[in-house]
Design a protein around this motif. Structure first.
Motif, mmCIF file in Angstrom:
data_model
loop_
_atom_site.group_PDB
_atom_site.id
_atom_site.type_symbol
_atom_site.label_atom_id
_atom_site.label_comp_id
_atom_site.label_asym_id
_atom_site.label_seq_id
_atom_site.Cartn_x
_atom_site.Cartn_y
_atom_site.Cartn_z
ATOM 1 N N ARG A 52 -32.821 18.507 -26.008
ATOM 2 C CA ARG A 52 -33.717 18.542 -24.843
ATOM 3 C C ARG A 52 -33.141 17.708 -23.690
ATOM 4 N N ASP B 85 -38.220 27.950 -26.725
ATOM 5 C CA ASP B 85 -38.433 27.694 -25.292
ATOM 6 C C ASP B 85 -37.196 28.081 -24.480
ATOM 7 N N PHE B 86 -36.042 27.755 -25.000
ATOM 8 C CA PHE B 86 -34.783 28.121 -24.334
ATOM 9 C C PHE B 86 -34.685 29.638 -24.203
ATOM 10 N N VAL C 212 -33.648 16.857 -31.961
ATOM 11 C CA VAL C 212 -34.242 17.640 -30.880
ATOM 12 C C VAL C 212 -34.154 16.884 -29.551
ATOM 13 N N GLU C 213 -34.309 15.562 -29.621
ATOM 14 C CA GLU C 213 -34.270 14.760 -28.401
ATOM 15 C C GLU C 213 -32.942 14.937 -27.667
ATOM 16 N N LYS D 153 -37.635 28.736 -20.471
ATOM 17 C CA LYS D 153 -38.312 27.528 -19.989
ATOM 18 C C LYS D 153 -37.359 26.618 -19.221
ATOM 19 N N PHE D 154 -36.083 26.634 -19.596
ATOM 20 C CA PHE D 154 -35.101 25.775 -18.949
ATOM 21 C C PHE D 154 -34.263 26.609 -17.971
ATOM 22 N N ASP E 93 -39.595 21.515 -34.899
ATOM 23 C CA ASP E 93 -39.399 21.036 -33.533
ATOM 24 C C ASP E 93 -38.157 21.669 -32.904
ATOM 25 N N PHE F 237 -30.478 19.761 -21.954
ATOM 26 C CA PHE F 237 -31.054 20.853 -21.170
ATOM 27 C C PHE F 237 -31.676 20.341 -19.865
ATOM 28 N N GLU F 238 -32.308 19.162 -19.917
ATOM 29 C CA GLU F 238 -33.061 18.669 -18.767
ATOM 30 C C GLU F 238 -32.223 17.839 -17.808
ATOM 31 N N LEU G 266 -37.976 24.284 -29.675
ATOM 32 C CA LEU G 266 -37.142 24.041 -28.500
ATOM 33 C C LEU G 266 -36.224 25.229 -28.229
#
Length: 264
Positions: free
Chosen positions: A17, A53-54, A13-14, A58-59, A46, A20-21, A50
């Motif tokens: 993320r 959220d996508f 997941v890291e 959220k992103f 997790d 995305f960020e 994520l």
């Protein structure tokens, strides 16, 4: 426009993320396989959160991410649609542990039980996977999870969807000849474009175990093109598992590779 490409997360997941960020001003390309992990410290919940959220916005991205379907994604979607063959494939390749992580605890479940759970509890994940294409072709680059049948007249049009997700050695190497049975030369890339794929951990293919990605080039390939296998073996049980993040210019020039290691 630069491309940022990654594949085979398997619940890292890291890494997703981070992409995305930190790369939301580039053209992100994801080559699939988000679930099924051999790492006890990873968790499908997790990853599902994520992805949710996508899907819920959220992103924010300069360019809408390009999504390519992997074999594990296809199996999960098949299980959600009560495809018996795909459902068995999903369970046999780690799906039973994925379901447990997602909160599914029914012993000896029926296909209907699995499908109902996924449809009711994780509709955003299913919508996300449903958007994935089997192959994406741009002017200079082709993106695919497994590979293409380079022996066909038009590999992008003639390769089956199953092969796009599953091909390995047939896509990577020429068949050895009787004169030189140990030589496995890279297959000639007949598309005249660079091709980026995942699916097979590089450590299984590359003599240089320190290399992040495997570059395949045949002398007959169009100059400046290459094929790159970028699966870093994330959460595959190997101590050096990672998600490779590959950066390519719009003209097809590879200019950088970094990675996010697994959580051990």
């Amino acid at each position: 426009m630069d491309y940022t490409i990654a594949s085979d997360f398997h619940e890292n997941v890291e890494a997703l993320r981070f992409i995305f960020e930190n790369y939301n001003d580039t053209q992100i390309v994801l080559l699939g396989d988000y679930f099924d992990s051999l790492n006890p410290k990873s968790n499908a919940k997790d990853m599902a959160d994520l992805i949710t959220d996508f899907e819920n916005g959220k992103f924010h991205f300069k360019y809408q991410p390009l999504l390519v379907r992997g074999n594990h994604d296809d199996a999960l979607l098949g299980a959600a649609n009560m495809d018996i063959v795909k459902g068995m494939e999903f369970l046999q390749h780690g799906g039973s542990y994925t379901l447990q992580d997602l909160g599914f605890y029914i012993p000896n479940p029926s296909p209907e039980d699995v499908a109902s759970f996924l449809q009711d509890q994780y509709p955003e994940v299913l919508d996300f996977i449903q958007k994935h294409e089997y192959v994406i072709e741009h002017e200079n680059i082709i993106f695919v999870h497994g590979g293409l049948d380079l022996d066909t007249a038009n590999p992008v049009e003639d390769t089956t969807h199953e092969d796009m997700m599953w091909l390995r050695n047939q896509y990577y190497f020429e068949k050895p000849s009787w004169k030189n049975p140990k030589v496995h030369a890279p297959k000639h890339n007949t598309t005249n474009k660079s091709i980026i794929s995942g699916h097979t951990p590089v450590e299984y293919l590359n003599a240089d175990k320190s290399a992040n990605i495997l570059l395949l080039q045949n002398p007959n390939d169009k100059p400046g093109t290459f094929r790159a296998v970028i699966d870093g073996g994330s959460n595959s049980g190997e101590p050096e598992g990672r998600v490779n993040i590959v950066k390519i210019h719009e003209n097809g020039e590879l200019f950088g590779v970094e990675y996010v290691p697994d959580n051990h």
